[in-house]
Structures are given as structure tokens and as C-alpha cells.
Design a protein around this motif. Structure first.
Motif, PDB file in Angstrom:
ATOM      1  N   PRO A 154       0.791  -1.269  -0.050  1.00 48.45           N
ATOM      2  CA  PRO A 154       0.130  -0.023   0.071  1.00 48.45           C
ATOM      3  C   PRO A 154       1.051   0.971  -0.004  1.00 48.45           C
ATOM      4  CG  PRO A 154      -0.917  -1.473   1.684  1.00 48.45           C
ATOM      5  CD  PRO A 154       0.564  -2.051   1.218  1.00 48.45           C
ATOM      6  N   TYR A 156       0.875   4.732   1.874  1.00 50.38           N
ATOM      7  CA  TYR A 156       0.338   5.512   2.955  1.00 50.38           C
ATOM      8  C   TYR A 156       0.720   7.046   2.648  1.00 50.38           C
ATOM      9  CZ  TYR A 156      -0.684   1.141   5.184  1.00 50.38           C
ATOM     10  OH  TYR A 156      -1.013  -0.212   5.401  1.00 50.38           O
ATOM     11  N   SER A 244      -9.736   6.787  -1.776  1.00 51.77           N
ATOM     12  CA  SER A 244      -8.350   7.062  -1.230  1.00 51.77           C
ATOM     13  C   SER A 244      -8.504   8.310  -0.528  1.00 51.77           C
ATOM     14  CB  SER A 244      -7.245   7.082  -2.417  1.00 51.77           C
ATOM     15  OG  SER A 244      -7.569   8.082  -3.231  1.00 51.77           O
ATOM     16  N   ILE A 251      -4.381   1.052  -1.673  1.00 54.80           N
ATOM     17  CA  ILE A 251      -4.197  -0.409  -1.539  1.00 54.80           C
ATOM     18  C   ILE A 251      -4.319  -0.859  -2.858  1.00 54.80           C
ATOM     19  CG2 ILE A 251      -4.908  -2.446  -0.352  1.00 54.80           C
ATOM     20  CD1 ILE A 251      -6.016  -0.507   1.828  1.00 54.80           C
ATOM     21  N   SER A 254      -7.821  -2.492  -4.718  1.00 52.51           N
ATOM     22  CA  SER A 254      -9.007  -2.526  -3.835  1.00 52.51           C
ATOM     23  C   SER A 254     -10.090  -2.164  -4.379  1.00 52.51           C
ATOM     24  CB  SER A 254      -8.593  -1.516  -2.777  1.00 52.51           C
ATOM     25  OG  SER A 254      -8.181  -0.318  -3.237  1.00 52.51           O
TER      26      SER A 254
END
Lengths: 329, 512
Positions: A154, A156, A244, A251, A254
Motif C-alpha cells: 500500500p 500510505y 483514497s 491499496i 482494492s
């Protein structure tokens, strides 16, 4: 023959059935709503209804509208999730790189539209069936995301590095109404207008119904199909941005979580509409139906694993309802 | 065998007084067909005369409502396709029965594969030997058993069909339009084969639109008209032209309202237009106010010519000129922009969208006129639809009714109304009254007259020759890709046109 005469002289029972057919979706919605209100005390509370709209409705509604555009031209878009993911990846990555949120958002929309354009080339340019073309895009998109994220890590945003505008998009509110819900409402209204009142929408639906007639009428059907798929990618990208911005993370893959529900909502809306045509209000009600069933089942304390059984039964019920009403009408 | 007198030879097939109705409509009314053993028997008639119904009865695909079917002197009550094949009657259909993804071997032996004795395994070697014997003996060709049907040419597919029948040592072979897709050389091979089979004692029923083939090949011919056999004649006593006259109904009622329009300026010109393998060197001129008829059998190239004009197919050489400008269209969109309109033969597939409303169909081609800044002008659409529904007398429960709910004739009016709304000027009408009831037919003829009177140029492609003569000014007949003759409609008869389109030699001499 019977159709013709009945259309001229509608009898009273026939007219009643007509009302039911026209509003089969609303009826289904009210029924499901009533069942859950009765079955669990927490269902019919302001907090829960808000939660349905925020958690079970917004993103899926946008994704399903993207799907509806692909379905309107007689296709399907299995890569809505890919467009969501690409938009999300571009958005988060550029914000992380310090770009202004507006620039990152535009790049995200562009990424989604690019996925749609790729489908458009495969479908309108080369002539691959929408199902296979978008399935290919789905697989390729999955690989690209893994390659870009070292095998699916992912991306972040550090809590300190989340710009205000970014946070506002995901969690902000105007006059107490969540921003994502406002965006969804704008898209719902816009898409409804395009599909029912714009020339593009008319031609798209005609292509979905009988493509050869559109071609024989001197209309560039392929160009319209291409636009429909690009629009699908663009609209899905909006869902990617909101997703997001809400969770402040990208991710990989997703977005694919929305695929099956988007298909379900679109076809529920199509199946239960009077003319059997893809339509935005139907899709939106389909999303609400799926959302309410998911939320309601959770509240009844039923084991989480039973939830998809609920969705499956709902789809069967919709089919049965359309079968009964169609046959009588 | 040829030495025996006719009575001793007897009948291979005797269909006697057959009556057959479909949904109340009479397809066959007392039709009889008597085929002597060991002869080549021709069966002719216009579309809808009952040929295919008669053959389907013989094949056991339909049961007669009245009448008697005798095969080899024995009467049969309930024929099934399986029983018919057991009796040694085989059918060679154009483009049917063969699955494209099968191999030649699978197609030849489907359902009767020889096994290696005592095992469930296919005897591939025996299959190969038997098929190559026949292929070599009768056709002088080698087709590998492993070749795919889809890879074969039309002629080769037909060879596979015939070989499949010959493997069963048939008594009767029925050929249904076998040469429609063959070139002359291939047809000659087929004719030699048919003569040889007849000499071997096989009875042949030969169905064809090409009367010159009937003349060349058959011993006897039966002519069907309106579900009846109007004559059965030995070929020695008749001619292609006489057969043509028998095929066409005499009583052409006054159902063709032709109005006289003085043709105006040239609107469409073709100069030596050719499409490889479809048609060659077609030149014609269409003028405003003129209704030009076009006819020809399957494979004549007439249909392909129309499709080329509308941008659905491409020409390989030659010129199309519209209003003095070169106008070879690469797509229907381009053709429509040049004010061309096509009312296609497949009305329900390509002409109207069954699940769109009358209004949506009418404005489909002209939507740009009803668009402001990308959005639809619904009230303009409604006015247009109401106006055309009234002018064309389209019978519908309303402008919002789905076209699916309209009758065939009214669907066709919608298909034409679409082009009126587009303000088209050159109308290509492909079999405009197929599947249309007689009342609506006359209304459509009137509409065509109106269009011409308003200065449109119209090309009508039709295989209904009485209709074609009734509503056109001139008729061009295409035969195997070329314009073979031209008629002034008021000075010709269906017999002459039919004889020309079937390539009948007698008329050719008159014309050529």
C-alpha cells in the motif's frame, strides 16, 4: 397482437399491474426497508441510515453509474475496479510527492479515463467483445499495480502529510452533508441527464438495443461505444479519488471489490425498469437495495458470512419479481 | 433400364393432391409431384410458390394436411427425417447441414461412424478409404478427412454434402438451388455428376431458379404457382421462356398505382462500378423523380451493388457520382450524409429497432436536427413523429409504442419515415414489401410514388417481378454480376424479365 390491443384499451387490473411494473424497484426497496425496520430496532435510526449512505452507498453508486454507461451500449466493464485503482494510485502518489491536490486529482481522473480509452481502443478499434476486452484490462491492470508497488505494498500518506483539501474530499461536509455524498448526487443527476436527455444517451441506448439499426441509420456507432467506455473510466476514477481521500491510503486492487456489486446494481435497475433499459435511477435504487440488505443483515446479528447469501437471494427475488410483472404485462 | 417402357419403370416419388396450411395461410393447395425412377426432374416456381414447402414435406420436416405421399409405390403416413433417410432419399441444401468446426471426416460420417469390429473405437482407416474412393471416383478431388469444413470453398462443401449422401448409396437425391454460389466451371462439374448418377439409376429432383440449367439438365419439369402444380412437361416439348410464362401469375390486379413523373436532373451515376467476385462494370444513371427497378437472382450481384452504394461494402474500381461529385461511401454514415437512404430487406434486424419507440425510430437518423447543444428537443421530436405517423398513415397505438407491437407493413413505414425525417433524396429500397400484407403494400407503393413526385431518386430491388414492373419506370436485370438487359417497365412483362434474370437463352437472343 394482444400487446397491441391492450395498449389501446388498458383495463383496470392491467393498469394496476402497470403501476407495479413501473415501480417494482421502489416496491422492492420499501419491502426490504420494512422487513429490516421490523426485524431489528437499530435499523431505523438516523445514525444507521446515515451510515448506509456513507458506507454502503456513495462509492458503489458512482462505480455502478460507470458500469451503467458501459451496459447502456450493450457492453459491460469488468475493469471499473482498475479505473478506480489507477485513479487512486495516481492521486495518492502525486499528493505524496508534494503536488497540489487539484493537480493530483486531475491526474487521477486522467488515469481512470486512460483505462477507459484503452478499453475503447480494444472494443471500438479492434473489435474485441467488451467482456473479453475489459477482462484483459482487469488482469493487465492488476499486474501493473503489483509492479508499481513492489508486489502490492500500500501507498500510505503519513498523518502529518495529508493536505486539508485532500481530507475535505474524503471526510469533509457542507451544511452537514458529507462531501462524497454531494459528489455522488452531482454525478447521479448529471448521468441521468446525459442518458435520458442528451443525444449521446439516446444513441447509446439504441446501440445497446439493436446496434445494426444504428449503423444502418448512418450513425458512427463505434465512436459512441468508445465514448461510453471512456466515460465509464472517468466516472470510476471519481470513486477512486473519494476512496483514497477517505482512507488516506492506496491499496492495490482494492477497487475490484466494487465490481460485482456494480454489475448487480446495474442489472437490477435494468431488469426492473419498465422497458428493460439500463437507466441511472434504476441503478441507484439497485445500489440502495444492495446497501440496505448488506447493512440490515449485519444489524440482525447474522453471521457475516451469510451476507452474500442475502445478496444472492435478493437478486433471485428481483428476477422473480420481473418475471411475474413482465409476464402479466 | 433406359430400354424399359415408362410404365414398367414406375414412380420413385409420388406426392398426390397435397394441401398444407401454416397458421391458416394456404402454402400448398392440391399440389402434386410425380417423379419417375432414374430421371432428372426439375422443380421450378417463384418465391412463395410452394417449392420449399413441398420439399420439406418430402423430407419429413412437415406433415401434409391432406394428400398422399408414395415412395417407390408404397404410401407413407407419417414421414420423419430419419425414416426418409432410411428410404434412401437425401437432400443437398445450399450452405446447410455442415457444421463449420467439424472436419471433413466428422461431417461425412456423423452419426454412422464405422467402428473397428468388437471395439468402441472409430475405424479411421476404413472411413478414410471409403470417402477417398468416392471423392476420387466421382469428383477427381482429394479432400483430407482432417480438413476443417470452414476451410473449404463453397463448391468443396457441396462435394462433401454429396459425398455424404453417396456413402449411403441413395435412391433419390434432391438438389435445392445447388449452383447459386458456384462459378460456371464448378456448375459444369456438378451437371456431369448429376448425369452420371442418373445413368447409374439414381433419381434426381433438381430445384433451381436458373431456367437455362433446367433446360440443359432435366428430363421433365414441374412448374409450381401459388401452391399448385400448373404443369408437368417433358423438356423436349418446352423451353425456358415457356416455363417462365407458366411460373408468373396472369392475373395481375390493378394494385400498382404508378404515377407519371417527368424525370428531372441526374442525381446518381455509376460508371463501370466493379467489386471483385460480386459484380462487374455496372453503369447506370438515376434521375430525380425516377423509380429504377433492379432485379436478379441470388448471386446476381444486385444486393451487393445496393450495399456498396450505401457504404456497407466497397467497390474495387469504377465511379459513383452524386450531384456531380464523386461519392464512393466508406461507411453508411458517409452515405447518409450524401442523402442516401437504405430500407434494408432484413427489416426487423437492420431496418427498425423493435424495442425502441416509434418516435425514437423515426428520429434516429435525423437526431442532429433535434439536438440543441447536445440535448434533445423532445417537443420537436414529438411533432416530427406525429407528422410522419399522420402522413404515412402508420397504424400504432401512439408515438411511444414500441415498434415491436406494429404490424410488418407499419414497421416498414417506420423504416421509410426515418429517411423522410432525414430529408434523404436517393432511396435504396431492398425488397420493400417482403412480409407486408397486401393493403400495406399498396400504401407503400403510393408512398414510393409520392417520393418520386417530390423529386427523390429511387432504386427498388425486388424479386417480385409483377411489383417491379408495376411501380418502376425502368428495370435493369443483373445476371451473374453484370447488367444483362434493360426494360422499359410499361413495355415488358414479368415473363420477359424473369427469363432474362434466369439467363434463359431465348430472351437473350431478343435482347442481345
Amino acid at each position: 397482437m394482444t400487446l397491441q390491443t391492450s395498449a389501446i384499451e388498458p383495463s383496470v387490473p392491467r393498469a394496476l399491474i402497470g403501476v407495479v411494473v413501473d415501480n417494482a424497484l421502489v416496491l422492492a426497496l420499501v419491502t426490504v426497508f420494512a422487513i429490516f425496520s421490523f426485524a431489528t430496532p437499530t435499523f431505523l435510526t438516523i445514525a444507521n441510515l446515515q451510515s448506509i449512505l456513507v458506507n454502503n452507498f456513495t462509492l458503489l453508486a458512482i462505480a455502478a453509474i460507470a458500469m451503467t454507461f458501459a451496459v447502456s451500449v450493450g457492453g459491460i466493464d469488468l475493469s471499473v475496479g482498475t479505473a478506480i485503482d489507477f485513479a487512486s494510485f495516481a492521486f495518492v502518489s502525486l499528493v505524496l510527492a508534494g503536488q497540489p491536490v487539484a493537480v493530483a486529482a486531475l491526474a487521477g481522473l486522467g488515469a481512470g479515463a486512460a483505462v477507459g480509452a484503452f478499453n475503447a481502443v480494444l472494443i471500438s478499434g479492434i473489435g474485441i467483445s467488451p467482456f473479453l476486452a475489459t477482462l484483459g484490462t482487469l488482469f493487465i491492470g492488476r499486474s501493473i499495480q503489483q509492479l508499481l508497488t513492489n508486489g502490492g505494498n500500500p501507498v500510505y500518506l503519513p498523518p502529518s502529510g495529508v493536505p486539508e483539501a485532500f481530507r475535505f474530499l474524503g471526510r469533509g461536509a457542507i451544511g452537514g452533508i458529507p462531501v462524497p455524498l454531494i459528489i455522488a448526487a452531482i454525478i447521479i443527476v448529471g448521468a441521468t441527464v446525459v442518458l435520458t436527455r442528451a443525444r449521446f444517451g439516446r444513441v447509446a441506448l439504441a446501440i445497446g438495443i439493436q446496434p445494426s439499426v444504428v449503423r444502418y441509420s448512418g450513425i458512427a456507432a463505434r465512436a459512441h461505444v468508445a465514448v461510453a467506455f471512456i466515460l465509464a473510466g472517468l466516472i470510476a476514477a471519481v470513486a477512486g479519488l473519494i476512496l483514497s481521500a477517505t482512507v488516506t491510503v492506496y491499496i492495490p486492487s482494492s477497487g475490484s471489490a466494487f465490481l460485482l456489486n456494480a454489475i448487480g446494481a446495474t442489472f437490477i435497475g435494468t431488469t426492473l425498469s419498465r422497458l428493460g433499459r439500463p437507466n441511472i435511477p434504476g441503478t441507484v435504487l439497485g445500489v440502495l437495495l444492495l446497501g440496505i440488505v448488506a447493512n440490515g443483515l449485519l444489524l440482525t446479528g447474522l453471521n457475516f458470512y451469510w451476507q452474500q447469501v442475502g445478496t444472492g437471494l435478493l437478486i433471485f427475488a428481483v428476477l422473480a419479481l420481473s418475471f411475474i410483472t413482465r409476464r402479466k404485462a | 433400364m433406359s430400354a424399359a417402357s415408362p410404365d414398367e419403370i414406375g414412380d420413385a416419388i409420388h406426392l398426390d393432391g397435397i394441401v398444407k396450411r401454416f397458421d391458416g395461410a394456404l402454402a400448398l393447395s392440391r399440389a402434386s409431384l410425380r417423379v419417375r425412377r432414374g430421371t432428372v426432374h426439375g422443380l421450378v416456381g417463384q418465391n412463395g410458390a410452394g417449392k420449399s414447402t413441398l420439399i420439406k414435406l418430402l423430407a419429413g420436416l412437415h406433415q401434409p394436411d391432406e394428400g398422399r405421399i408414395e415412395i417407390d409405390g408404397q404410401a407413407y403416413d407419417k414421414l420423419t427425417p430419419h425414416r426418409v433417410e432410411e428410404l434412401g432419399i437425401h437432400f443437398i441444401h445450399q450452405d446447410r447441414l455442415l457444421v463449420p468446426t467439424f472436419t471433413v471426416g466428422e461431417a461425412l460420417f456423423l452419426g454412422r461412424e464405422p467402428r473397428i469390429a468388437g471395439t468402441p473405437f472409430l475405424d479411421r482407416r476404413l472411413m478414410h478409404r471409403r470417402s477417398s474412393e468416392i471423392l476420387d471416383d466421382y469428383f477427381g478431388v482429394k479432400l483430407p478427412n482432417s480438413a476443417l469444413i470452414s476451410e473449404l470453398s463453397t463448391a468443396e462443401k457441396q462435394i462433401v454434402q454429396i459425398t455424404r449422401a453417396l456413402l449411403d448409396q441413395p435412391k433419390v437425391l434432391v438438389f435445392d438451388e445447388p449452383t447459386a454460389a458456384l462459378v460456371r466451371r464448378e456448375a459444369d462439374i456438378l451437371f456431369r455428376l448429376i448425369r452420371r448418377l442418373r445413368d447409374d439409376g439414381v433419381t434426381i429432383i433438381y430445384i433451381s431458379h436458373y431456367l437455362n440449367e433446367i433446360e440443359e439438365l432435366c428430363d421433365t419439369v414441374t412448374v409450381l404457382r401459388n401452391g399448385e402444380d400448373v404443369a408437368t412437361l417433358p423438356l423436349g416439348e418446352t423451353s425456358a421462356a415457356a416455363i417462365a410464362r407458366l411460373m408468373v401469375a396472369r392475373d395481375i390486379a390493378d394494385l400498382y398505382p404508378k404515377r407519371s413523373v417527368t424525370p428531372g436532373k441526374d442525381i446518381l451515376t455509376l460508371d463501370r462500378l466493379s467489386a471483385h467476385g460480386k459484380y462487374q462494370d455496372i453503369s447506370l444513371t438515376l434521375r430525380r423523380g425516377e423509380v429504377l427497378g433492379l432485379t436478379g437472382l441470388l448471386g446476381s450481384g444486385a444486393k451487393e451493388l445496393i450495399r456498396t452504394l450505401f457504404g456497407l461494402e466497397t467497390a474495387t474500381s469504377g465511379q459513383i457520382t452524386i450531384g456531380g461529385k464523386p461519392a464512393r461511401s466508406a461507411s453508411p454514415a458517409q452515405a447518409v450524409d450524401r442523402h442516401l437512404a437504405l430500407v434494408p430487406e432484413d427489416r426487423r434486424g437492420n431496418g427498425v429497432a423493435l424495442d425502441l419507440s416509434v418516435t425514437e425510430n423515426i428520429t434516429l437518423s435525423s437526431l442532429k436536427r433535434f439536438t440543441r447543444l447536445g440535448f434533445l428537443d423532445f417537443s420537436g421530436e414529438r411533432r416530427e413523429a406525429d407528422d410522419l405517423i399522420r402522413r404515412l398513415e402508420i397504424k400504432t397505438s401512439g408515438r411511444n409504442a414500441l415498434v415491436r407491437t406494429l404490424s410488418g407493413g407499419n414497421q416498414q413505414k417506420v423504416a421509410i419515415a426515418k429517411w423522410l425525417s432525414r430529408h434523404s433524396e436517393i432511396y435504396l429500397l431492398d425488397e420493400p414489401t417482403v412480409g407486408v400484407d397486401i393493403g400495406s403494400k399498396v400504401e407503400i407503393y403510393n408512398l414510393i410514388g409520392d417520393l418520386a413526385a417530390r423529386g427523390a431518386g429511387i432504386i427498388v430491388l425486388s424479386s417480385d417481378l409483377a411489383e417491379l414492373i408495376g411501380i418502376t419506370d425502368r428495370i435493369l436485370v443483373l445476371f451473374r454480376g453484370s447488367v444483362i438487359s434493360e426494360f422499359v417497365s410499361s413495355q415488358t412483362s414479368p415473363d420477359d424479365v424473369l427469363a432474362a434474370s434466369t439467363g434463359s437463352s431465348e430472351v437473350l437472343r431478343h435482347v442481345g
